[in-house]
Design a protein around this motif. Sequence first.
Motif, PDB file in Angstrom:
ATOM      1  N   MET A   1      -1.069 -31.442  37.857  1.00  0.00           N
ATOM      2  CA  MET A   1      -2.207 -31.831  37.051  1.00  0.00           C
ATOM      3  C   MET A   1      -1.878 -33.138  36.341  1.00  0.00           C
ATOM      4  O   MET A   1      -0.862 -33.264  35.675  1.00  0.00           O
ATOM      5  CB  MET A   1      -2.498 -30.727  36.018  1.00  0.00           C
ATOM      6  CG  MET A   1      -3.584 -31.136  35.044  1.00  0.00           C
ATOM      7  SD  MET A   1      -3.567 -30.171  33.535  1.00  0.00           S
ATOM      8  CE  MET A   1      -4.769 -28.965  33.821  1.00  0.00           C
ATOM      9  N   GLU A   2      -2.712 -34.099  36.493  1.00  0.00           N
ATOM     10  CA  GLU A   2      -2.479 -35.402  35.891  1.00  0.00           C
ATOM     11  C   GLU A   2      -3.097 -35.439  34.501  1.00  0.00           C
ATOM     12  O   GLU A   2      -4.204 -34.971  34.292  1.00  0.00           O
ATOM     13  CB  GLU A   2      -3.083 -36.494  36.765  1.00  0.00           C
ATOM     14  CG  GLU A   2      -2.559 -37.860  36.418  1.00  0.00           C
ATOM     15  CD  GLU A   2      -2.861 -38.859  37.517  1.00  0.00           C
ATOM     16  OE1 GLU A   2      -3.276 -39.968  37.186  1.00  0.00           O
ATOM     17  OE2 GLU A   2      -2.678 -38.498  38.692  1.00  0.00           O
ATOM     18  N   THR A   3      -2.357 -35.985  33.556  1.00  0.00           N
ATOM     19  CA  THR A   3      -2.865 -36.058  32.188  1.00  0.00           C
ATOM     20  C   THR A   3      -3.258 -37.488  31.870  1.00  0.00           C
ATOM     21  O   THR A   3      -2.666 -38.439  32.363  1.00  0.00           O
ATOM     22  CB  THR A   3      -1.791 -35.597  31.179  1.00  0.00           C
ATOM     23  OG1 THR A   3      -0.657 -36.445  31.282  1.00  0.00           O
ATOM     24  CG2 THR A   3      -1.372 -34.162  31.434  1.00  0.00           C
ATOM     25  N   ALA A   4      -4.260 -37.604  31.010  1.00  0.00           N
ATOM     26  CA  ALA A   4      -4.674 -38.933  30.558  1.00  0.00           C
ATOM     27  C   ALA A   4      -3.609 -39.484  29.625  1.00  0.00           C
ATOM     28  O   ALA A   4      -2.983 -38.742  28.867  1.00  0.00           O
ATOM     29  CB  ALA A   4      -6.021 -38.836  29.852  1.00  0.00           C
ATOM     30  N   ALA A   5      -3.413 -40.775  29.690  1.00  0.00           N
ATOM     31  CA  ALA A   5      -2.438 -41.404  28.804  1.00  0.00           C
ATOM     32  C   ALA A   5      -2.902 -41.281  27.359  1.00  0.00           C
ATOM     33  O   ALA A   5      -4.091 -41.331  27.066  1.00  0.00           O
ATOM     34  CB  ALA A   5      -2.263 -42.874  29.182  1.00  0.00           C
ATOM     35  N   ILE A   6      -1.962 -41.105  26.483  1.00  0.00           N
ATOM     36  CA  ILE A   6      -2.262 -41.000  25.058  1.00  0.00           C
ATOM     37  C   ILE A   6      -2.021 -42.370  24.420  1.00  0.00           C
ATOM     38  O   ILE A   6      -1.068 -43.067  24.772  1.00  0.00           O
ATOM     39  CB  ILE A   6      -1.400 -39.892  24.400  1.00  0.00           C
ATOM     40  CG1 ILE A   6      -1.772 -39.686  22.945  1.00  0.00           C
ATOM     41  CG2 ILE A   6       0.075 -40.168  24.573  1.00  0.00           C
ATOM     42  CD1 ILE A   6      -1.123 -38.466  22.314  1.00  0.00           C
ATOM     43  N   GLU A   7      -2.887 -42.752  23.515  1.00  0.00           N
ATOM     44  CA  GLU A   7      -2.714 -44.027  22.817  1.00  0.00           C
ATOM     45  C   GLU A   7      -1.522 -43.934  21.873  1.00  0.00           C
ATOM     46  O   GLU A   7      -1.208 -42.871  21.344  1.00  0.00           O
ATOM     47  CB  GLU A   7      -3.971 -44.360  22.020  1.00  0.00           C
ATOM     48  CG  GLU A   7      -5.186 -44.654  22.868  1.00  0.00           C
ATOM     49  CD  GLU A   7      -6.420 -44.930  22.027  1.00  0.00           C
ATOM     50  OE1 GLU A   7      -6.309 -45.034  20.780  1.00  0.00           O
ATOM     51  OE2 GLU A   7      -7.500 -45.031  22.621  1.00  0.00           O
ATOM     52  N   MET A   8      -0.864 -45.060  21.647  1.00  0.00           N
ATOM     53  CA  MET A   8       0.320 -45.096  20.777  1.00  0.00           C
ATOM     54  C   MET A   8       0.013 -44.554  19.383  1.00  0.00           C
ATOM     55  O   MET A   8       0.810 -43.811  18.825  1.00  0.00           O
ATOM     56  CB  MET A   8       0.870 -46.514  20.673  1.00  0.00           C
ATOM     57  CG  MET A   8       1.584 -46.953  21.897  1.00  0.00           C
ATOM     58  SD  MET A   8       3.044 -45.940  22.173  1.00  0.00           S
ATOM     59  CE  MET A   8       3.952 -47.025  23.203  1.00  0.00           C
ATOM     60  N   GLY A   9      -1.117 -44.938  18.838  1.00  0.00           N
ATOM     61  CA  GLY A   9      -1.480 -44.479  17.497  1.00  0.00           C
ATOM     62  C   GLY A   9      -1.643 -42.974  17.430  1.00  0.00           C
ATOM     63  O   GLY A   9      -1.177 -42.330  16.483  1.00  0.00           O
ATOM     64  N   GLN A  10      -2.289 -42.394  18.441  1.00  0.00           N
ATOM     65  CA  GLN A  10      -2.469 -40.944  18.488  1.00  0.00           C
ATOM     66  C   GLN A  10      -1.130 -40.246  18.667  1.00  0.00           C
ATOM     67  O   GLN A  10      -0.846 -39.229  18.025  1.00  0.00           O
ATOM     68  CB  GLN A  10      -3.421 -40.565  19.621  1.00  0.00           C
ATOM     69  CG  GLN A  10      -4.842 -41.029  19.389  1.00  0.00           C
ATOM     70  CD  GLN A  10      -5.708 -40.856  20.630  1.00  0.00           C
ATOM     71  OE1 GLN A  10      -5.268 -41.081  21.752  1.00  0.00           O
ATOM     72  NE2 GLN A  10      -6.948 -40.458  20.414  1.00  0.00           N
ATOM     73  N   ALA A  11      -0.300 -40.781  19.548  1.00  0.00           N
ATOM     74  CA  ALA A  11       1.024 -40.204  19.767  1.00  0.00           C
ATOM     75  C   ALA A  11       1.843 -40.260  18.478  1.00  0.00           C
ATOM     76  O   ALA A  11       2.502 -39.288  18.110  1.00  0.00           O
ATOM     77  CB  ALA A  11       1.750 -40.937  20.890  1.00  0.00           C
ATOM     78  N   ALA A  12       1.791 -41.387  17.784  1.00  0.00           N
ATOM     79  CA  ALA A  12       2.553 -41.533  16.539  1.00  0.00           C
ATOM     80  C   ALA A  12       2.082 -40.541  15.487  1.00  0.00           C
ATOM     81  O   ALA A  12       2.901 -39.943  14.775  1.00  0.00           O
ATOM     82  CB  ALA A  12       2.430 -42.967  16.012  1.00  0.00           C
ATOM     83  N   THR A  13       0.780 -40.338  15.399  1.00  0.00           N
ATOM     84  CA  THR A  13       0.236 -39.374  14.426  1.00  0.00           C
ATOM     85  C   THR A  13       0.738 -37.969  14.730  1.00  0.00           C
ATOM     86  O   THR A  13       1.202 -37.252  13.835  1.00  0.00           O
ATOM     87  CB  THR A  13      -1.306 -39.402  14.437  1.00  0.00           C
ATOM     88  OG1 THR A  13      -1.734 -40.702  14.024  1.00  0.00           O
ATOM     89  CG2 THR A  13      -1.894 -38.361  13.505  1.00  0.00           C
ATOM     90  N   ILE A  14       0.653 -37.569  15.998  1.00  0.00           N
ATOM     91  CA  ILE A  14       1.101 -36.237  16.391  1.00  0.00           C
ATOM     92  C   ILE A  14       2.600 -36.093  16.170  1.00  0.00           C
ATOM     93  O   ILE A  14       3.073 -35.101  15.600  1.00  0.00           O
ATOM     94  CB  ILE A  14       0.724 -35.954  17.861  1.00  0.00           C
ATOM     95  CG1 ILE A  14      -0.798 -35.797  17.978  1.00  0.00           C
ATOM     96  CG2 ILE A  14       1.442 -34.711  18.391  1.00  0.00           C
ATOM     97  CD1 ILE A  14      -1.316 -35.764  19.399  1.00  0.00           C
ATOM     98  N   LEU A  15       3.370 -37.095  16.593  1.00  0.00           N
ATOM     99  CA  LEU A  15       4.821 -37.016  16.433  1.00  0.00           C
ATOM    100  C   LEU A  15       5.236 -36.998  14.970  1.00  0.00           C
ATOM    101  O   LEU A  15       6.198 -36.318  14.598  1.00  0.00           O
ATOM    102  CB  LEU A  15       5.500 -38.170  17.179  1.00  0.00           C
ATOM    103  CG  LEU A  15       5.393 -38.088  18.704  1.00  0.00           C
ATOM    104  CD1 LEU A  15       5.892 -39.375  19.341  1.00  0.00           C
ATOM    105  CD2 LEU A  15       6.134 -36.876  19.242  1.00  0.00           C
ATOM    106  N   LYS A  16       4.493 -37.720  14.127  1.00  0.00           N
ATOM    107  CA  LYS A  16       4.788 -37.705  12.690  1.00  0.00           C
ATOM    108  C   LYS A  16       4.572 -36.303  12.123  1.00  0.00           C
ATOM    109  O   LYS A  16       5.410 -35.798  11.368  1.00  0.00           O
ATOM    110  CB  LYS A  16       3.898 -38.715  11.962  1.00  0.00           C
ATOM    111  CG  LYS A  16       4.185 -38.806  10.483  1.00  0.00           C
ATOM    112  CD  LYS A  16       3.340 -39.876   9.830  1.00  0.00           C
ATOM    113  CE  LYS A  16       3.609 -39.903   8.333  1.00  0.00           C
ATOM    114  NZ  LYS A  16       2.771 -40.878   7.648  1.00  0.00           N
ATOM    115  N   LEU A  17       3.474 -35.662  12.513  1.00  0.00           N
ATOM    116  CA  LEU A  17       3.222 -34.299  12.040  1.00  0.00           C
ATOM    117  C   LEU A  17       4.267 -33.324  12.563  1.00  0.00           C
ATOM    118  O   LEU A  17       4.726 -32.439  11.843  1.00  0.00           O
ATOM    119  CB  LEU A  17       1.824 -33.845  12.444  1.00  0.00           C
ATOM    120  CG  LEU A  17       0.688 -34.451  11.645  1.00  0.00           C
ATOM    121  CD1 LEU A  17      -0.657 -34.055  12.238  1.00  0.00           C
ATOM    122  CD2 LEU A  17       0.759 -34.036  10.185  1.00  0.00           C
ATOM    123  N   LEU A  18       4.654 -33.486  13.816  1.00  0.00           N
ATOM    124  CA  LEU A  18       5.649 -32.591  14.406  1.00  0.00           C
ATOM    125  C   LEU A  18       7.066 -32.935  13.961  1.00  0.00           C
ATOM    126  O   LEU A  18       7.994 -32.177  14.222  1.00  0.00           O
ATOM    127  CB  LEU A  18       5.547 -32.623  15.928  1.00  0.00           C
ATOM    128  CG  LEU A  18       4.230 -32.121  16.524  1.00  0.00           C
ATOM    129  CD1 LEU A  18       4.305 -32.146  18.043  1.00  0.00           C
ATOM    130  CD2 LEU A  18       3.865 -30.739  16.015  1.00  0.00           C
TER     131      LEU A  18
END
Length: 114
Positions: A1-18
Amino acid sequence: METAAIEMGQAATILKLLGDKTRLTMMKILDQHDCCVCEFVEIFKVSQPSISQHLRKLRDIQLVKEERRGQWIFYSMNKDHEHYLFVQEILAQLPSQAHLLKALEEKGTRISCC
């Protein structure tokens, strides 16, 4: 299953929370089990307002969802989130946290509020 690329800003927000150990552990648990605030209070040995604050941050970006069951609110992983697969890949690298729920069951405090 191919996933859509995540934007850097969204990734940073998620990684900051995690990046917070408590929230990361919560997410690992919620990926497999619904939990209410009282269970997290017991697991992490912190106040209810502190747990609610962690959950609010995760809910604000819709990584978790809540469901009212009677007078209690249960939290679960939002597997419909557009970046769930991104989060899932991170969580898959982590050890199971099932022992935390097992400890609650052994003490008789698993879903004690229900």
